[in-house]
Design a protein around this motif. Structure first.
Motif, PDB file in Angstrom:
ATOM      1  N   GLU A   1      32.445  -1.691  -3.396  1.00  0.00           N
ATOM      2  CA  GLU A   1      32.051  -0.700  -4.330  1.00  0.00           C
ATOM      3  C   GLU A   1      32.701  -0.703  -5.731  1.00  0.00           C
ATOM      4  O   GLU A   1      32.945   0.206  -6.459  1.00  0.00           O
ATOM      5  CB  GLU A   1      32.096   0.614  -3.660  1.00  0.00           C
ATOM      6  CG  GLU A   1      31.063   0.652  -2.725  1.00  0.00           C
ATOM      7  CD  GLU A   1      29.636   0.616  -2.941  1.00  0.00           C
ATOM      8  OE1 GLU A   1      29.253   0.843  -4.010  1.00  0.00           O
ATOM      9  OE2 GLU A   1      28.886  -0.195  -2.238  1.00  0.00           O
ATOM     10  N   THR A   2      33.464  -2.015  -5.846  1.00  0.00           N
ATOM     11  CA  THR A   2      34.480  -2.051  -7.154  1.00  0.00           C
ATOM     12  C   THR A   2      33.622  -2.372  -8.477  1.00  0.00           C
ATOM     13  O   THR A   2      32.446  -2.960  -8.422  1.00  0.00           O
ATOM     14  CB  THR A   2      35.502  -2.978  -6.849  1.00  0.00           C
ATOM     15  OG1 THR A   2      35.208  -4.332  -6.667  1.00  0.00           O
ATOM     16  CG2 THR A   2      36.441  -2.640  -5.670  1.00  0.00           C
TER      17      THR A   2
ATOM     18  N   LYS B   1      25.960  -6.183  -7.072  1.00  0.00           N
ATOM     19  CA  LYS B   1      25.132  -5.213  -6.944  1.00  0.00           C
ATOM     20  C   LYS B   1      23.737  -5.264  -7.247  1.00  0.00           C
ATOM     21  O   LYS B   1      22.862  -4.813  -7.112  1.00  0.00           O
ATOM     22  CB  LYS B   1      25.666  -3.834  -7.599  1.00  0.00           C
ATOM     23  CG  LYS B   1      27.149  -3.269  -6.886  1.00  0.00           C
ATOM     24  CD  LYS B   1      26.861  -2.983  -5.504  1.00  0.00           C
ATOM     25  CE  LYS B   1      26.920  -1.325  -5.695  1.00  0.00           C
ATOM     26  NZ  LYS B   1      26.830  -0.673  -4.225  1.00  0.00           N
ATOM     27  N   ILE B   2      23.900  -5.839  -8.659  1.00  0.00           N
ATOM     28  CA  ILE B   2      22.677  -6.298  -9.423  1.00  0.00           C
ATOM     29  C   ILE B   2      21.860  -7.269  -8.390  1.00  0.00           C
ATOM     30  O   ILE B   2      20.584  -7.039  -8.547  1.00  0.00           O
ATOM     31  CB  ILE B   2      22.829  -6.834 -11.089  1.00  0.00           C
ATOM     32  CG1 ILE B   2      23.505  -5.764 -11.587  1.00  0.00           C
ATOM     33  CG2 ILE B   2      21.635  -7.210 -11.358  1.00  0.00           C
ATOM     34  CD1 ILE B   2      24.060  -6.319 -13.111  1.00  0.00           C
ATOM     35  N   ALA B   3      22.291  -8.261  -7.891  1.00  0.00           N
ATOM     36  CA  ALA B   3      21.561  -9.175  -7.260  1.00  0.00           C
ATOM     37  C   ALA B   3      21.138  -8.615  -6.038  1.00  0.00           C
ATOM     38  O   ALA B   3      19.987  -8.591  -5.514  1.00  0.00           O
ATOM     39  CB  ALA B   3      22.522 -10.364  -6.625  1.00  0.00           C
ATOM     40  N   ASP B   4      21.885  -7.690  -5.383  1.00  0.00           N
ATOM     41  CA  ASP B   4      21.401  -6.729  -4.253  1.00  0.00           C
ATOM     42  C   ASP B   4      20.064  -5.912  -4.555  1.00  0.00           C
ATOM     43  O   ASP B   4      19.023  -5.746  -3.859  1.00  0.00           O
ATOM     44  CB  ASP B   4      22.336  -5.863  -3.671  1.00  0.00           C
ATOM     45  CG  ASP B   4      23.736  -6.461  -2.957  1.00  0.00           C
ATOM     46  OD1 ASP B   4      23.402  -7.721  -2.593  1.00  0.00           O
ATOM     47  OD2 ASP B   4      24.509  -6.069  -2.941  1.00  0.00           O
ATOM     48  N   GLN B   5      19.942  -5.295  -5.832  1.00  0.00           N
ATOM     49  CA  GLN B   5      19.027  -4.434  -6.279  1.00  0.00           C
ATOM     50  C   GLN B   5      17.841  -5.430  -6.721  1.00  0.00           C
ATOM     51  O   GLN B   5      16.651  -4.909  -6.102  1.00  0.00           O
ATOM     52  CB  GLN B   5      19.510  -3.693  -7.649  1.00  0.00           C
ATOM     53  CG  GLN B   5      18.195  -3.065  -8.395  1.00  0.00           C
ATOM     54  CD  GLN B   5      17.587  -2.060  -7.539  1.00  0.00           C
ATOM     55  OE1 GLN B   5      18.237  -1.359  -6.727  1.00  0.00           O
ATOM     56  NE2 GLN B   5      16.355  -1.967  -7.600  1.00  0.00           N
ATOM     57  N   LEU B   6      17.935  -6.429  -6.984  1.00  0.00           N
ATOM     58  CA  LEU B   6      16.703  -7.500  -7.242  1.00  0.00           C
ATOM     59  C   LEU B   6      16.166  -7.947  -6.015  1.00  0.00           C
ATOM     60  O   LEU B   6      14.939  -7.817  -5.739  1.00  0.00           O
ATOM     61  CB  LEU B   6      17.214  -8.830  -7.832  1.00  0.00           C
ATOM     62  CG  LEU B   6      17.156  -8.859  -9.176  1.00  0.00           C
ATOM     63  CD1 LEU B   6      17.890 -10.324  -9.751  1.00  0.00           C
ATOM     64  CD2 LEU B   6      15.699  -9.245  -9.771  1.00  0.00           C
ATOM     65  N   ALA B   7      17.129  -8.363  -4.947  1.00  0.00           N
ATOM     66  CA  ALA B   7      16.549  -8.540  -3.567  1.00  0.00           C
ATOM     67  C   ALA B   7      15.662  -7.476  -2.876  1.00  0.00           C
ATOM     68  O   ALA B   7      14.764  -7.745  -2.205  1.00  0.00           O
ATOM     69  CB  ALA B   7      17.708  -8.838  -2.692  1.00  0.00           C
ATOM     70  N   SER B   8      16.356  -6.168  -2.781  1.00  0.00           N
ATOM     71  CA  SER B   8      15.716  -5.247  -2.200  1.00  0.00           C
ATOM     72  C   SER B   8      14.505  -4.524  -2.975  1.00  0.00           C
ATOM     73  O   SER B   8      13.643  -4.235  -2.303  1.00  0.00           O
ATOM     74  CB  SER B   8      16.793  -4.064  -2.054  1.00  0.00           C
ATOM     75  OG  SER B   8      17.172  -3.359  -3.223  1.00  0.00           O
ATOM     76  N   SER B   9      14.447  -4.719  -4.314  1.00  0.00           N
ATOM     77  CA  SER B   9      13.165  -4.503  -4.860  1.00  0.00           C
ATOM     78  C   SER B   9      12.038  -5.221  -4.641  1.00  0.00           C
ATOM     79  O   SER B   9      11.056  -4.998  -4.925  1.00  0.00           O
ATOM     80  CB  SER B   9      13.430  -4.410  -6.325  1.00  0.00           C
ATOM     81  OG  SER B   9      13.584  -5.458  -6.852  1.00  0.00           O
ATOM     82  N   SER B  10      12.263  -6.359  -4.244  1.00  0.00           N
ATOM     83  CA  SER B  10      11.317  -7.455  -3.745  1.00  0.00           C
ATOM     84  C   SER B  10      11.172  -7.500  -1.891  1.00  0.00           C
ATOM     85  O   SER B  10      10.612  -8.314  -1.677  1.00  0.00           O
ATOM     86  CB  SER B  10      11.360  -8.930  -4.352  1.00  0.00           C
ATOM     87  OG  SER B  10      11.814  -8.594  -5.814  1.00  0.00           O
ATOM     88  N   ALA B  11      12.099  -6.821  -1.486  1.00  0.00           N
ATOM     89  CA  ALA B  11      11.949  -6.732   0.035  1.00  0.00           C
ATOM     90  C   ALA B  11      12.394  -8.116   0.647  1.00  0.00           C
ATOM     91  O   ALA B  11      12.062  -8.598   1.679  1.00  0.00           O
ATOM     92  CB  ALA B  11      10.748  -6.176   0.664  1.00  0.00           C
ATOM     93  N   VAL B  12      13.443  -8.665  -0.181  1.00  0.00           N
ATOM     94  CA  VAL B  12      13.907 -10.005   0.542  1.00  0.00           C
ATOM     95  C   VAL B  12      15.312  -9.693   0.835  1.00  0.00           C
ATOM     96  O   VAL B  12      16.228  -8.825   0.401  1.00  0.00           O
ATOM     97  CB  VAL B  12      13.826 -11.371  -0.446  1.00  0.00           C
ATOM     98  CG1 VAL B  12      12.519 -11.533  -0.853  1.00  0.00           C
ATOM     99  CG2 VAL B  12      14.689 -11.138  -1.598  1.00  0.00           C
TER     100      VAL B  12
END
Length: 188
Positions: free
Chosen positions: A18-19, A26-37
Motif C-alpha cells: 500500500e505504498t 495498483k493500476i495494473a491490478d485495477q486493469l486486471a480486475s476490471s476485466s475479470a482476469v
C-alpha cells in the motif's frame, strides 16, 4: 491482433503493497480486475492477459524489485515479441500533484530506479509511460520514507477514482494510440 505490454512498477512483498512507490502495481491490478482476469506468477513477473477492443494487453508486475525492473521488461518484450512503442510503463511521480496523470512518449528516469533500470537495459528512454502523481510533501532527506510510505487519509479518499482513470487511459492507449490518449487524459 496488436499486442501491448503494460508494465506496473512496484516492489513485491506485503510491506510495500500500500505504498506510494507501488502505484504501478495498483493500476495494473485495477486493469486486471476490471476485466475479470487474474495474475499468475511467471518468469520475472506476475502476469495477466486481457483483451480490449481487439487488442491484447499483457500486464506485468515485475518480481525483480524496482532496481532490476529492466530485466523483467526486456524478457517480456522479447518473449511476447512486442515493439517498444506498444509498451507503457506505469510509475509513481514526485514532480506531479497527487493523483495527476501525465502520459508521454519518452523522458528521463527522473531519479526513479525502476525507470533507470529499464533505460539501462533497453538502452533507450524512448518508450511510453504513465506517470502518476504522488506529490512531494516531505522534508529534506525524507524522500525514501515518503515514497515507501503508505497513502494518507486525504489521498485515500480519491485514490481509487484516480487509479480507475489511469486504468481507463491504458485501455485508450491500446485502442486510440499514444497521441490521442495524451490529449484525452493528460488534463483529467
Amino acid at each position: 491482433m496488436s499486442k501491448f505490454l503494460i508494465v506496473g512498477l512496484g516492489n513485491i512483498g506485503d510491506e510495500y503493497a500500500e505504498t506510494r512507490h507501488n502505484i504501478g502495481f495498483k493500476i495494473a491490478d485495477q486493469l486486471a480486475s476490471s476485466s475479470a482476469v487474474k495474475f499468475s506468477t511467471e518468469r520475472y513477473a506476475d502476469v495477466a492477459e486481457l483483451k480490449h477492443k481487439g487488442k491484447q494487453l499483457i500486464l506485468i508486475k515485475p518480481s525483480t524489485y524496482m532496481n532490476l525492473s529492466g530485466k523483467a521488461v526486456n524478457y517480456w518484450l522479447q518473449s511476447e515479441k512486442i515493439e517498444i512503442e506498444n509498451m507503457m510503463v506505469l510509475v509513481d511521480e514526485l514532480a506531479l500533484p497527487f493523483g495527476k496523470i501525465r502520459i508521454g512518449p519518452k523522458g528521463s528516469d527522473g531519479g526513479h530506479n525502476g525507470l533507470k533500470s529499464i533505460q539501462e537495459t533497453l538502452n533507450t528512454n524512448n518508450y511510453p509511460r504513465l506517470r502518476f502523481g504522488i506529490a512531494n510533501e516531505f522534508n529534506k532527506g525524507g524522500q525514501v520514507d515518503y515514497v515507501l510510505g503508505k497513502w494518507n487519509e486525504e489521498e485515500l479518499k480519491t485514490l481509487h477514482e484516480r487509479i480507475k482513470i489511469a486504468s481507463d487511459s491504458i485501455k485508450a492507449f491500446s485502442f486510440i494510440g499514444l497521441q490521442r490518449c495524451m490529449n484525452e487524459f493528460n488534463n483529467k
